[in-house]
Design an enzyme around this catalytic site. Structure first.
Site, PDB file in Angstrom:
ATOM      1  N   MET A  68       0.869  -1.160   0.000  1.00 29.89           N
ATOM      2  CA  MET A  68       0.000   0.000   0.000  1.00 29.89           C
ATOM      3  C   MET A  68       0.912   1.218   0.000  1.00 29.89           C
ATOM      4  O   MET A  68       1.588   1.488   0.990  1.00 29.89           O
ATOM      5  CB  MET A  68      -0.811  -0.079   1.287  1.00 29.89           C
ATOM      6  N   TYR A  75       0.715   3.627  12.444  1.00 30.96           N
ATOM      7  CA  TYR A  75       0.388   3.394  11.019  1.00 30.96           C
ATOM      8  C   TYR A  75      -1.088   3.049  10.840  1.00 30.96           C
ATOM      9  O   TYR A  75      -1.786   2.754  11.780  1.00 30.96           O
ATOM     10  CB  TYR A  75       1.339   2.425  10.336  1.00 30.96           C
ATOM     11  N   GLU A  76      -1.510   3.161   9.579  1.00 34.98           N
ATOM     12  CA  GLU A  76      -2.941   3.013   9.233  1.00 34.98           C
ATOM     13  C   GLU A  76      -3.799   4.054   9.936  1.00 34.98           C
ATOM     14  O   GLU A  76      -4.943   3.794  10.284  1.00 34.98           O
ATOM     15  CB  GLU A  76      -3.461   1.606   9.591  1.00 34.98           C
ATOM     16  N   GLY A  77      -3.227   5.220  10.123  1.00 34.65           N
ATOM     17  CA  GLY A  77      -3.964   6.296  10.800  1.00 34.65           C
ATOM     18  C   GLY A  77      -3.670   6.249  12.279  1.00 34.65           C
ATOM     19  O   GLY A  77      -3.987   5.263  12.958  1.00 34.65           O
ATOM     20  N   GLN A 112      -7.904   8.147  14.101  1.00 29.98           N
ATOM     21  CA  GLN A 112      -9.043   7.222  14.335  1.00 29.98           C
ATOM     22  C   GLN A 112     -10.115   7.918  15.159  1.00 29.98           C
ATOM     23  O   GLN A 112     -11.312   7.800  14.892  1.00 29.98           O
ATOM     24  CB  GLN A 112      -8.598   5.960  15.098  1.00 29.98           C
TER      25      GLN A 112
END
Ligand SMILES: Cc1cc2nc3c(=O)[nH]c(=O)nc-3n(C[C@H](O)[C@H](O)[C@H](O)COP(=O)(O)OP(=O)(O)OC[C@H]3O[C@@H](n4cnc5c(N)ncnc54)[C@H](O)[C@@H]3O)c2cc1C
Length: 595
Positions: free
Chosen positions: A162, A434-436, A441
């Site tokens: 990604m 990571y991933e926000g 969130q």
């Protein structure tokens, strides 16, 4: 050093009793998920995790992945472990048969993913990103792209990445600068991406990068971002690998944890890329991938917590220090001391709560993807959307807390690398980033999931919890009654916080968002407490006829502990949320510096 044993009893309990595996297996296409098949899968996955991945966790951490001249060598044993992973069909578990998948529910794949992650988080990141890439391709890829890439990705022969982040574009993807110039049936991609997990490695024949980039006429901001598939090796019409594409790994990062997982700086120089879906809709597609990845990163928090707990428990049973407070006499294992037990119970109860919530959300994802009933799908989609930031944010923050408690249980030895406790804390530390990040969130939860829809879904969920309270009221068990009191207070705390957020969101956004992270935590402990209470009630009902009384008795006691030590924080969190921005925003930028 203690080894990993999958907590199969608790996993089965969460799968069957809380997440409703039997109901999930009735959904169209999931008929393969019979109790026997699922049992066999769990047993096999637990063996693979304990025998293949766990022994590589510490050595992988010490050795790390190594970059040389554009190539990345993963630590000793990783390549062979990945070969076994792919050949055993683990990569194909949750995908449609059309592309070679085994068509099993997300719920079952979630339990398998937990075991891979607990035993070796660095390894598990490669499948995690590949799965996200497969989802995005399934959703928006053309038939030709699906035909060329999906089969090999589902089979685990090719892996996925990604590629979002750039030096100036982290949380804010509106700032992405990578360019995509049309060139006939494809595009030429040019730009730099950073922090790309498994962007380069030696475990698979090909790497399929999903890259966010802008076409020449694209509008500014998020509305001008498109998604491209950029393979490491181009694929010939007959499906064999062709030339090396212009996507190169310039270096890999030196990190606090997950040393075995290569984090690549990727340079794209006129690399051949293929548009996924339509131009300028890239971020919407990427969100599908991100949602899948956010859920998986939440699972990482829980999985690391499980591993840290197992290690701490083993140590606490062996380490001799101090005397029993009541009996005195000989030196005892530290597990006899109330404070060590408190730490172990905090680790155990929060891990079980996180597992239960994650599995319940996974079952809802299965309803969304397979139910023939549109109303059911809609209801479960709303629940999943509400809970994704909670599973991601709460489970990762709690995962770090639990890993840190694991170090504490070990005393000084926890700070020394040989015991392995420190690695869990270092590995867990990335999960809230990571991933926000947790902040992102929490903003998603407060802004998109609550304020934007006037709190409709969260209010529906609170109704479910209020109805559940009367079921809890029927129990005669004092532990369950104690938990009931804490859960009712937590529900009230969520209600008050939601009312505050809804009234502040438009009038004073800083006030609504200042308490977003405490609110996310409140949602997490309430949702976790709900699942622990459900678990306790089920355990109470099953106890008289059960052949495994210790497990069920422990479930009730653990649930009560969760109420007393975790859920009891709810009203304090609500007070923080509803105090708004007054304290948070009170210092000016200059006053921050006034020493
Ligand atoms: C080991 C590792 C692996 C990674 N893997 C990948 C990968 O495979 N692919 C990929 O594309 N990226 C990857 N990333 C990148 C990762 O997703 C980003 O680091 C993350 O999204 C945060 O972006 P940033 O680092 O630029 O931090 P910033 O966005 O600069 O954030 C800094 C701080 O500001 C806060 N903040 C920023 N904006 C806001 C806001 N609007 N509201 C409230 N708070 C805010 C954040 O919460 C954070 O605390 C990886 C990173 C690491 C370290």
């Amino acid at each position: 050093m203690s080894s990993y044993t999958a907590p199969l009893k608790d996993m089965r309990f969460a799968l069957t009793e809380l997440a409703g595996l039997a109901e999930v297996a009735k959904l169209p296409g999931y008929q393969e998920a019979t109790p026997d098949t699922v049992d066999a899968i769990l047993e096999e996955a637990s063996k693979f995790a304990s025998e293949v991945l766990d022994p590589l966790n510490h050595s992988g951490d010490v050795e790390g992945s190594k970059w040389s001249d554009g190539k990345v060598a993963t630590p000793k044993g990783f390549k062979e472990a990945y070969r076994q992973y792919a050949e055993s069909g683990w990569s194909a578990l949750p995908f449609d048969a059309e592309h070679g998948g085994q068509g099993l529910p997300k719920l079952v794949a979630t339990a398998v993913e937990e075991m891979l992650t607990s035993s070796n988080m660095s390894f598990s990141l490669c499948p995690l990103l590949t799965q996200g890439a497969i989802h995005a391709l399934e959703l928006a890829g053309s038939d030709a792209l699906k035909q060329t890439f999906l089969g090999n990705m589902v089979a685990g022969k090719w892996t996925g990445t990604m590629n979002l982040t750039e030096p100036q574009a982290g949380s804010d993807l509106a700032l992405v600068k990578t360019r995509a110039k049309p060139a006939g049936d494809h595009y030429l991609i040019t730009g730099q991406k950073i922090f790309i997990t498994y962007g380069e490695h030696d475990m698979a024949e090909n790497i399929v990068h999903l890259v966010l980039a802008r076409t020449p006429e694209a509008p500014e901001g998020v509305k001008g971002i498109s998604l491209f598939l950029v393979p490491k090796f181009l694929v010939k019409p007959d499906g064999s690998l062709g030339e090396r594409n212009g996507a190169k790994c310039a270096s890999i990062e030196h990190k606090l944890g997950i040393h075995a997982s290569p984090t690549a700086v990727m340079v794209f120089e006129n690399a051949k890329g293929y548009l996924i879906g339509e131009e300028n809709k890239g971020l919407a597609y990427m969100f599908v991938m991100m949602n899948s990845a956010r859920f998986s990163v939440g699972l990482e928090g829980m999985s690391i917590a499980e591993r840290a707990f197992q290690r701490a428990l083993a140590y606490a049973k062996e380490r001799l220090q101090g005397k029993d407070l009541v009996q005195g006499g000989k030196t005892v294992p530290i597990i006899r001391h109330p404070d060590v037990r408190r730490m172990l119970m905090l680790m155990k109860s929060q891990t079980e709560a996180m597992r239960a919530l994650a599995y319940v959300v996974a079952a809802s994802m299965d309803v969304v993807s397979r139910s023939p009933n549109p109303e059911e799908k809609k209801k479960h989609q709303a629940f999943v959307d509400l809970m994704i930031p909670v599973v991601k944010g709460w489970s990762t923050e709690t995962g770090i807390d639990v890993a840190s408690l694991g170090v504490q249980v070990h005393g000084g030895m926890g700070f020394i690398e040989e015991t392995g406790a420190a690695q869990h804390l270092r590995d867990a530390r990335i999960t809230t980033i990571y991933e926000g990040t947790t902040g992102i969130q929490a903003s998603d939860l407060v802004g998109r999931k609550i304020a934007r829809e006037g709190g409709a879904t969260v209010k529906e969920w609170l109704k479910v919890l209020q109805q559940f309270d009367s079921e809890l009221g029927k129990s005669k068990n004092s532990d369950i009654q104690s938990l009931r009191t804490h859960l009712a207070a937590a529900v009230k705390a969520v209600e008050e916080s939601v009312a505050f957020i809804l009234s502040a969101a438009s009038k004073d956004p800083n006030a609504a968002f200042a308490g977003a992270v405490p609110f996310l935590k409140l949602m997490g402990i309430t949702a976790g407490g709900w699942q622990m209470a459900r678990a306790a009630l089920i355990a109470e009902k099953k106890l008289p006829a059960s052949e495994d009384k210790p497990f069920l008795e422990a479930k009730i006691k653990t649930a009560r502990f969760f109420g007393d030590h975790v859920l009891s924080q709810a009203s304090g969190l609500a007070a923080t949320v509803t105090s708004g921005s007054a304290a948070v925003m009170s210092l000016s930028d200059e006053q921050f510096l006034a020493a």
